[in-house]
Design a protein around this motif. Structure first.
Motif, PDB file in Angstrom:
ATOM      1  N   GLU B  37      81.121   7.750 139.336  1.00 26.33           N
ATOM      2  CA  GLU B  37      81.647   6.638 138.347  1.00 26.33           C
ATOM      3  C   GLU B  37      83.273   7.397 138.153  1.00 26.33           C
ATOM      4  OE1 GLU B  37      79.095   4.983 135.045  1.00 26.33           O
ATOM      5  OE2 GLU B  37      78.479   7.232 135.720  1.00 26.33           O
ATOM      6  N   ILE B  38      84.088   6.447 138.197  1.00 26.85           N
ATOM      7  CA  ILE B  38      85.653   6.630 138.278  1.00 26.85           C
ATOM      8  C   ILE B  38      86.026   5.741 137.007  1.00 26.85           C
ATOM      9  CG2 ILE B  38      87.896   6.672 139.181  1.00 26.85           C
ATOM     10  CD1 ILE B  38      86.272   8.529 140.635  1.00 26.85           C
ATOM     11  N   TYR B  39      86.715   6.281 136.112  1.00 27.06           N
ATOM     12  CA  TYR B  39      87.560   5.753 135.096  1.00 27.06           C
ATOM     13  C   TYR B  39      88.751   6.086 134.971  1.00 27.06           C
ATOM     14  CZ  TYR B  39      82.606   5.579 133.103  1.00 27.06           C
ATOM     15  OH  TYR B  39      81.313   5.646 133.034  1.00 27.06           O
ATOM     16  N   GLU B  40      89.588   5.089 134.567  1.00 26.23           N
ATOM     17  CA  GLU B  40      91.116   5.418 134.047  1.00 26.23           C
ATOM     18  C   GLU B  40      91.032   5.605 132.561  1.00 26.23           C
ATOM     19  OE1 GLU B  40      93.429   6.114 136.208  1.00 26.23           O
ATOM     20  OE2 GLU B  40      92.456   5.563 137.913  1.00 26.23           O
ATOM     21  N   THR B  41      91.592   6.568 132.113  1.00 27.10           N
ATOM     22  CA  THR B  41      91.574   7.129 130.770  1.00 27.10           C
ATOM     23  C   THR B  41      93.053   6.809 130.080  1.00 27.10           C
ATOM     24  OG1 THR B  41      91.986   9.409 131.051  1.00 27.10           O
ATOM     25  CG2 THR B  41      89.898   8.781 131.122  1.00 27.10           C
ATOM     26  N   GLU B  42      92.871   6.832 128.849  1.00 24.84           N
ATOM     27  CA  GLU B  42      94.089   6.613 128.154  1.00 24.84           C
ATOM     28  C   GLU B  42      95.238   7.969 128.350  1.00 24.84           C
ATOM     29  OE1 GLU B  42      93.858   4.380 124.501  1.00 24.84           O
ATOM     30  OE2 GLU B  42      94.713   5.969 123.429  1.00 24.84           O
ATOM     31  N   THR B  43      94.698   9.042 128.166  1.00 24.36           N
ATOM     32  CA  THR B  43      95.469  10.338 128.206  1.00 24.36           C
ATOM     33  C   THR B  43      95.094  11.229 129.037  1.00 24.36           C
ATOM     34  OG1 THR B  43      94.174  10.996 126.417  1.00 24.36           O
ATOM     35  CG2 THR B  43      96.171   9.878 125.641  1.00 24.36           C
ATOM     36  N   PHE B  44      94.051  11.225 129.807  1.00 19.31           N
ATOM     37  CA  PHE B  44      93.696  12.414 130.710  1.00 19.31           C
ATOM     38  C   PHE B  44      93.687  11.567 132.280  1.00 19.31           C
ATOM     39  CE2 PHE B  44      91.837  16.128 128.672  1.00 19.31           C
ATOM     40  CZ  PHE B  44      92.129  15.514 127.443  1.00 19.31           C
ATOM     41  N   GLY B  45      94.311  10.577 132.548  1.00 24.78           N
ATOM     42  CA  GLY B  45      94.651  10.168 134.001  1.00 24.78           C
ATOM     43  C   GLY B  45      93.153   9.637 134.239  1.00 24.78           C
ATOM     44  N   THR B  46      92.829   9.915 135.792  1.00 21.49           N
ATOM     45  CA  THR B  46      91.533   9.440 136.373  1.00 21.49           C
ATOM     46  C   THR B  46      90.528  10.414 136.037  1.00 21.49           C
ATOM     47  OG1 THR B  46      92.967   8.415 137.962  1.00 21.49           O
ATOM     48  CG2 THR B  46      90.537   8.689 138.517  1.00 21.49           C
ATOM     49  N   LEU B  47      89.325  10.003 135.700  1.00 22.58           N
ATOM     50  CA  LEU B  47      88.223  10.642 135.399  1.00 22.58           C
ATOM     51  C   LEU B  47      87.173  10.422 136.378  1.00 22.58           C
ATOM     52  CD1 LEU B  47      86.090  12.302 133.610  1.00 22.58           C
ATOM     53  CD2 LEU B  47      86.108  10.007 132.399  1.00 22.58           C
ATOM     54  N   LEU B  53      78.260  13.396 134.110  1.00 21.25           N
ATOM     55  CA  LEU B  53      78.735  14.298 133.429  1.00 21.25           C
ATOM     56  C   LEU B  53      80.258  14.446 134.202  1.00 21.25           C
ATOM     57  CD1 LEU B  53      75.897  16.995 134.220  1.00 21.25           C
ATOM     58  CD2 LEU B  53      76.399  15.793 132.077  1.00 21.25           C
ATOM     59  N   VAL B  54      81.383  14.955 133.337  1.00 17.78           N
ATOM     60  CA  VAL B  54      82.571  15.129 133.754  1.00 17.78           C
ATOM     61  C   VAL B  54      82.923  16.308 134.913  1.00 17.78           C
ATOM     62  CG1 VAL B  54      84.860  15.727 132.937  1.00 17.78           C
ATOM     63  CG2 VAL B  54      83.445  14.611 131.345  1.00 17.78           C
ATOM     64  N   MET B  55      83.408  15.827 135.901  1.00 19.39           N
ATOM     65  CA  MET B  55      83.493  16.707 136.994  1.00 19.39           C
ATOM     66  C   MET B  55      85.300  16.982 136.982  1.00 19.39           C
ATOM     67  SD  MET B  55      80.708  17.645 138.625  1.00 19.39           S
ATOM     68  CE  MET B  55      79.659  17.310 137.288  1.00 19.39           C
ATOM     69  N   VAL B  56      86.103  15.993 136.915  1.00 19.00           N
ATOM     70  CA  VAL B  56      87.338  16.289 137.034  1.00 19.00           C
ATOM     71  C   VAL B  56      88.209  15.107 136.260  1.00 19.00           C
ATOM     72  CG1 VAL B  56      87.357  15.025 139.366  1.00 19.00           C
ATOM     73  CG2 VAL B  56      89.170  16.575 138.820  1.00 19.00           C
ATOM     74  N   THR B  57      89.285  15.590 135.838  1.00 14.77           N
ATOM     75  CA  THR B  57      90.371  14.626 135.111  1.00 14.77           C
ATOM     76  C   THR B  57      91.644  15.153 135.747  1.00 14.77           C
ATOM     77  OG1 THR B  57      91.379  15.672 133.411  1.00 14.77           O
ATOM     78  CG2 THR B  57      88.855  14.749 132.790  1.00 14.77           C
ATOM     79  N   ASP B  58      92.439  14.173 135.806  1.00 12.99           N
ATOM     80  CA  ASP B  58      94.160  14.458 136.332  1.00 12.99           C
ATOM     81  C   ASP B  58      94.463  15.556 135.387  1.00 12.99           C
ATOM     82  OD1 ASP B  58      94.212  12.734 138.534  1.00 12.99           O
ATOM     83  OD2 ASP B  58      94.892  11.120 137.283  1.00 12.99           O
ATOM     84  N   ARG B  59      94.314  15.426 134.143  1.00 11.24           N
ATOM     85  CA  ARG B  59      95.130  16.443 133.323  1.00 11.24           C
ATOM     86  C   ARG B  59      94.765  17.658 133.270  1.00 11.24           C
ATOM     87  NH1 ARG B  59      96.433  14.683 126.967  1.00 11.24           N
ATOM     88  NH2 ARG B  59      97.848  16.140 126.498  1.00 11.24           N
TER      89      ARG B  59
END
Lengths: 282, 282
Positions: B37-47, B53-59
C-alpha cells in the motif's frame, strides 16, 4: 484514552502520533498549572501525562534522565552545587545525587502536584527525594535563577516541558543570561532541546541564544527516547569557559553507581552531530 | 486508514503504535507475497507499507538506508562486489552505488512488485536502478546465497522485513553459514536487527548465530528511525576475519558524495553499546 483502551498523543505539528495500550487510568487531576493524568499501560509500566503529553513512562525514562544528568556532571571537573529547573518527576534528581561530589541540589519545580503525584506513582524515581542534599522548592525557575547569587551553581539542568506556556521562558535569551551569571567558573548548563528530526530550528535557536549569552562552547547530545515525538531526542549543553568535547572519562569508567543507558562510549557517541544538522549547528 | 485519515501501525507485541496523518491512499495491491500500500502523508511524504507495516517514508528513510550501507562499506578495505538481500525499495542500492570502488551489486528481492511500485512512487530511491553496475534479480535471497560461488562477495547486506514469514530464514544459522562462505577474505555481512528497546533478545540471538557461523567480530550499530517500532533501530555487522572497530576514517572524511545522517562521528557513535545491552552483547 479511547474506547479500545489506547492513550494517544498527537505530536504537535508533526502529522504523527504515538499510542500506548492502557489497562487502567489511575489518577486525574487539574493542578493550578496543568492536567496531571496517570495510566497503567500494558507494556510501558506507569505513564504520566501533563496536559495530554507523555512526560514519563517506567519503561523508557532511564535514557532521558541519564542523558540529562551524567554527561554534564562528568564534563564538569567537580560538580558540587546543582540547580534543576523543572524535573518534577524527580528522575533527574535521583541521577544527579548518584555523584559523590554533590553537596546540594536545588530543584525548582513550579508545580508541587507533579512531584507529589510522582512520589505516589513513581516511587523509584523519587527514591532520592529524602536525601539530605536534595532541596525541593516549588517556585518559578526563571525567577529563582534571576535571584540566585552569582557563581553559586556548578551545573544547571533545565528539565522542562516543551517550549510553550510557562516553559517558553526557559528558552529565552534573558534566562540564558541569568544562568550564565548563576554559574561558577567551569560551570555547565544543560537543557532538553526537543527532537532533532522535528525541531532542528529550535536546537539552532538555542545554540544562537546560548552563544549570545557568552557561553564559550555549546554541544548537543542526541539519544533515543521512544515515547517522545519522533522517538529521537536531544539535550544541549553550554559551558561557561571550557570545551565540552572533554569529560572525566576515567571517572565514568570507574563510577560506582549503576546506569542502564549511559556509559563512556555512549557519552562520546551522543556528541556526534548528524550530517543534516552539521551546517545548522557548527 | 481510519475515518479521520490516520494510518496506524500497532507495533507487534509492544503495546504501542505509531500513526501518520494521511492525505490520500494512492496505491493498494496484493502481490504474490504481500499487500503493498502507498499513502501520501501530511508531513512524512510518501509512505509504503507491506502487510500493514511501515517500510519507508520520504522523510526518515535516509537514516536507515545510510546506516545499512556506509558503515559496512567504509569498514571493508575495498568493496567491489556487493550482494543485497531484500532492499526492494532500492534506497540501500542507491547508497551502495555512491561508492566508487563498487564494480557490481546483485540485489535479490523476492517480490518484484515492491521494486516496481517503488520505481513509481519513490523515484529518488530508485535513481540508481539503471546504473550498469546494478543487477536487479527477483528471486529467493536464501537460495541465491546458498548457490553463490564461495568468496564471490565483499559485502552482503540483509535489508529485510521483520523476522517473520519469508524473512525468518534470513536470521537462521544456515543462512549465516552460507553468507560466510559467499564472502571473500575481508568480507563483511550487515543485517537489520530490529529495535534495541523491544527486541534485545533478537539482537543477542543474532550475535550468537553469527559467532556460531565462525565470523571473527560482530558489532551492532544503533540509530534513530522514527517510523520503525520504538523509534530506535539497529543493524548488526559481522566480519569474516578482522575487527569492526576500525574503518576507513580518512575516506569517510574525503567522500565525494552527500549524506544526510552518516558521517565519521556518527559511525563511531553508532558503535557505542548502551549499558543495558553491554552484558547481553559483549
Amino acid at each position: 484514552m479511547d474506547k479500545r483502551g489506547w492513550y494517544t498523543e498527537e505530536w504537535a505539528g508533526a502529522g504523527a502520533a504515538i499510542s500506548l495500550k492502557v489497562t487502567e487510568k489511575v489518577h486525574d487531576e487539574q493542578s493550578p498549572y496543568q492536567r496531571i493524568e496517570i495510566y497503567e499501560t500494558e507494556t510501558f509500566g506507569t505513564l504520566m501525562t501533563l496536559d495530554g503529553l507523555v512526560m514519563v513512562t517506567d519503561r523508557d525514562n532511564f535514557i532521558y534522565h541519564e542523558m540529562m544528568s551524567h554527561p554534564a556532571l562528568f564534563t564538569h571537573h567537580k560538580p558540587r552545587r546543582v540547580l534543576i529547573i523543572g524535573g518534577g518527576d524527580c528522575g533527574t534528581l535521583r541521577e544527579v545525587l548518584r555523584h559523590d561530589a554533590i553537596l546540594e541540589v536545588d530543584q525548582v519545580e513550579i508545580d508541587e502536584r507533579v512531584t507529589r503525584v510522582s512520589e505516589q506513582f513513581f516511587p523509584e524515581l523519587c527514591s532520592a527525594n529524602a536525601d539530605p542534599r536534595a532541596r525541593l522548592h516549588f517556585a518559578d525557575g526563571i525567577q529563582w535563577t534571576k535571584e540566585s547569587s552569582p557563581g553559586h551553581y556548578d551545573v544547571i539542568i533545565v528539565d522542562s516541558t516543551d517550549p510553550v506556556g510557562p516553559a517558553a521562558g526557559l528558552f529565552s535569551a534573558s534566562f540564558y543570561a541569568d544562568c550564565y551569571r548563576a554559574l561558577n567558573a567551569g560551570g555547565i548548563l544543560v537543557g532538553q532541546s526537543e527532537s532533532p528530526l522535528f525541531h532542528a530550528d529550535l536546537i539552532k535557536g538555542m545554540h544562537g541564544g546560548l552563544r549570545g549569552a557568552n557561553f564559550l562552547d555549546i554541544a548537543t547530545l542526541f539519544f533515543p527516547q521512544c515515547t517522545y515525538p519522533s522517538g529521537w531526542w536531544s539535550a544541549t549543553m553550554a559551558a561557561k569557559d571550557r570545551a565540552l568535547s572533554n569529560f572525566r572519562e576515567e571517572d565514568v569508567e570507574n563510577r560506582r553507581f549503576p546506569t542502564r543507558y549511559y556509559n563512556h562510549g555512549i557519552h562520546h557517541g551522543a556528541l556526534a552531530v548528524p550530517e543534516f544538522l552539521f551546517k545548522t549547528l557548527m
